[in-house]
Design a protein around this motif. Structure first.
Motif, PDB file in Angstrom:
ATOM      1  N   THR A 266       0.638  -1.195   0.085  1.00 23.51           N
ATOM      2  CA  THR A 266       0.082  -0.190  -0.080  1.00 23.51           C
ATOM      3  C   THR A 266       1.007   1.218  -0.255  1.00 23.51           C
ATOM      4  N   ILE A 267       0.544   1.962  -1.152  1.00 24.76           N
ATOM      5  CA  ILE A 267       1.455   3.641  -1.029  1.00 24.76           C
ATOM      6  C   ILE A 267       0.377   4.320  -0.306  1.00 24.76           C
ATOM      7  N   VAL A 268       0.710   4.834   0.796  1.00 27.61           N
ATOM      8  CA  VAL A 268      -0.392   6.015   1.726  1.00 27.61           C
ATOM      9  C   VAL A 268       0.158   7.040   0.940  1.00 27.61           C
ATOM     10  N   GLY A 269      -0.997   8.212   0.935  1.00 33.03           N
ATOM     11  CA  GLY A 269      -0.938   9.443   0.673  1.00 33.03           C
ATOM     12  C   GLY A 269      -0.532   9.740  -0.592  1.00 33.03           C
ATOM     13  N   VAL A 270      -1.177   9.179  -1.691  1.00 31.18           N
ATOM     14  CA  VAL A 270      -0.933   9.440  -2.968  1.00 31.18           C
ATOM     15  C   VAL A 270      -1.776  10.475  -3.604  1.00 31.18           C
ATOM     16  N   PRO A 271      -0.855  11.564  -4.088  1.00 28.31           N
ATOM     17  CA  PRO A 271      -1.923  12.683  -4.829  1.00 28.31           C
ATOM     18  C   PRO A 271      -2.875  12.099  -5.515  1.00 28.31           C
ATOM     19  N   SER A 328       9.171  11.266  -5.528  1.00 26.15           N
ATOM     20  CA  SER A 328       8.857  12.000  -6.723  1.00 26.15           C
ATOM     21  C   SER A 328       7.227  12.612  -6.979  1.00 26.15           C
ATOM     22  N   ILE A 329       6.411  11.405  -6.347  1.00 27.39           N
ATOM     23  CA  ILE A 329       5.058  11.474  -6.580  1.00 27.39           C
ATOM     24  C   ILE A 329       4.446  12.305  -5.442  1.00 27.39           C
ATOM     25  N   GLY A 330       5.076  12.531  -4.444  1.00 27.20           N
ATOM     26  CA  GLY A 330       4.886  13.194  -2.985  1.00 27.20           C
ATOM     27  C   GLY A 330       3.803  12.263  -2.132  1.00 27.20           C
ATOM     28  N   ALA A 331       3.997  10.867  -2.327  1.00 27.64           N
ATOM     29  CA  ALA A 331       3.412  10.162  -1.152  1.00 27.64           C
ATOM     30  C   ALA A 331       3.922  10.228  -0.009  1.00 27.64           C
TER      31      ALA A 331
END
Length: 409
Positions: A266-271, A328-331
Motif C-alpha cells: 500500500t502506498i499511503v497518501g498518493v496525490p 517524486s510523486i509526493g506520497a
C-alpha cells in the motif's frame, strides 16, 4: 504414428529409481509407435537448494546470476534421463534449451519465449531417437545469456515445443493424477476433473493451483495444443485441457484455489491527480514485476491510498521500486503485508449464473473471514483474505459450490 511431448516434473525425476521409471514410461510410449520428446525438470528440491545458497550470499541477488545458477538443475537432469533410456535399449539424446533453439527475451528469471527453431529435435526424431530436453531454460540471443522461464517453466517449455513441432498432444506428468476441484490435501472430498477448458485451467493456474504453470496453458490455448495431465507414479486416466464445450458450461464452479504466494503493498497518501498511477506501475513494469489486484481509495483531502498485490518472491524489489517513486510523486509512505492469501472460485458456468459472488461473500462472512480486496472476471471471483484463513475458506467454498450438488445450472 503420432508425435507426443511428455513433460516430467521434479518429483518424477527426484531419485535414480524415479528417473528409471520415467525412462520406462517414455520407452513404452515409443514402443507403442509414437515419436517421443521428453521435457525434464530438475530433480526435486534441487532448484530450491540452489536458490537458498544464493540467498545466503545475498537476498537481493543479481537475476542474471540467478538464471546462470538455477538452469544447471535441468542441465544435470537430462543426461541422467537419457542414459536411463539408453539402458533400456533405445537410442536417446539430451538437449539444453540453447541446443534446441529456445529463444527468449532478456527478462531474467521470468523470460518469455520468442521462438523455437527445433531443428535438432526434428533431426533426432527422424533418426528414431527419443529426445530429452531441459525444461525451464532458454537463451537471449543479444547477449548469449542463459534465461529461465519462472517457476513451473518446464510446463511452458513442453507446451511450446509441442506447438513448435506440431505435436498431437502434450502430456504433463506430475505427482498427482489430474486436475482436482480443490487441493486434495486441503479438501478430502475434492473431485478429479476428466476435462477442463483452457480458460478455466488458465484461471486456476494463475490463482494458485500448482498443477500447471499459467503460461503453459496460455500457449496451449493459443496454439490449440491438447494438454493431458497425468500421474508419473500411477497408471490412471488424467485430466484433458481442451477448448470449452457446452457440457462444461453447465457446471457453475469447476475449482476452488488458495494462493499463499501473495503480498500486498500500500502506498499511503498518493496525490489524486492524472498520471500518478502510470508513474507508479511504470516503475514496477521496468523492474519486470507483475501486479495483480489493485484498489484505490480516494479520500476527501485529495489524497489516495493505492493497494496492490504482487508475488511474495517479487516483494523486496517491488518495495524498492515504490520507495524510489514515493518521493517524486509526493506520497507519505509505503507499507507491505506478507500475511495474505488469495482465495478464488473458477468456472465457465458463472458467465450465465447470477448471484455467485453474493453467495461467496456471504459464506466468507459467516465464517468470520474478512475480505480485504476483490477481483472478478467472467469466470472467476477472487478475494484477498488473511493467510491464516486460507484453508478454511477453500473448504467452506468447496463444500457449498462443489459438494452440495447445486453446482449445475
Amino acid at each position: 504414428m503420432s508425435l507426443v511431448v511428455m513433460k516430467f516434473g521434479g518429483t518424477s525425476v527426484g531419485s535414480i529409481e524415479r528417473i528409471k521409471n520415467v525412462a520406462r514410461i517414455a520407452v513404452k510410449k515409443k514402443e507403442e509407435g509414437h515419436d517421443v520428446v521428453v521435457v525434464s525438470s530438475a530433480m526435486a528440491g534441487e532448484t530450491d537448494r540452489l536458490i537458498n545458497l544464493l540467498k545466503e550470499i545475498s537476498p537481493k541477488y543479481d537475476l542474471r546470476e540467478y538464471d546462470q545458477l538455477v538452469s544447471t538443475g535441468e542441465t544435470a537432469a537430462i543426461p541422467l534421463v537419457t542414459q536411463a533410456i539408453k539402458e533400456l535399449g533405445h537410442d536417446a539424446i539430451s538437449f539444453t534449451g540453447f541446443q534446441i533453439g529456445m529463444i527468449t527475451d532478456g527478462a531474467h528469471s521470468k523470460a518469455r519465449i520468442v521462438k523455437i527453431t527445433a531443428e535438432r529435435i526434428f533431426k533426432a526424431l527422424k533418426e528414431g531417437k527419443i529426445c530429452v530436453v531441459a525444461g525451464f531454460q532458454g537463451i537471449f540471443p543479444e547477449t548469449g545469456d542463459i534465461t529461465t522461464l519462472g517457476r513451473g517453466g518446464s510446463d511452458t517449455t513442453a507446451v511450446a515445443i509441442a506447438a513448435a513441432i506440431n505435436a498431437d498432444v502434450c502430456e504433463i506428468y506430475t505427482d498427482v493424477d489430474g486436475v482436482y476441484t480443490a487441493d486434495p490435501r486441503i479438501v478430502k472430498n475434492a473431485k478429479k476433473l476428466d476435462r477442463i477448458s483452457y480458460e478455466e485451467m488458465l484461471e486456476l493456474a494463475s490463482l494458485g493451483a500448482k498443477v500447471l504453470q499459467s503460461r503453459s496453458v496460455e500457449l496451449g490455448m493459443k496454439y490449440n495444443v491438447p494438454i493431458l495431465v497425468l500421474s508419473s507414479i500411477e497408471d490412471k486416466p488424467g485430466t484433458l485441457v481442451v477448448k470449452e464445450d457446452k457440457d462444461m458450461e453447465k457446471v457453475i464452479v469447476s475449482g476452488v484455489t488458495a494462493d499463499k504466494n501473495q503480498a500486498k503493498i500500500t502506498i499511503v497518501g498518493v496525490p489524486d491527480r492524472p498520471g500518478i498511477a502510470a508513474e507508479i506501475f511504470g516503475k514496477l513494469a521496468e523492474a519486470n514485476i507483475n501486479v495483480d489486484m489493485i484498489i484505490q481509495n480516494v479520500g476527501l483531502d485529495g489524497k489516495t491510498d493505492l493497494s496492490f498485490t504482487v508475488a511474495k518472491t517479487d516483494l523486496l524489489r517491488a518495495i524498492d521500486a515504490c520507495e524510489a517513486v514515493k518521493t517524486s510523486i509526493g506520497a507519505s509512505k509505503v507499507v507491505s503485508d506478507e500475511n495474505i492469501a488469495k482465495v478464488s472460485i473458477v468456472g465457465v458456468g458463472m458467465k450465465s449464473h447470477a448471484g455467485v459472488a453474493a453467495k461467496m461473500f456471504k459464506l466468507l462472512s459467516e465464517n468470520n473471514i474478512n475480505i480485504q480486496m476483490i477481483s472478478t472476471s467472467e469466470i472467476k471471483i477472487s478475494c484477498v483474505i488473511d493467510e491464516k484463513f486460507a484453508e478454511l475458506a477453500v473448504r467452506v467454498l468447496h463444500e457449498k459450490f462443489v459438494e452440495e450438488g447445486d453446482n449445475v445450472s
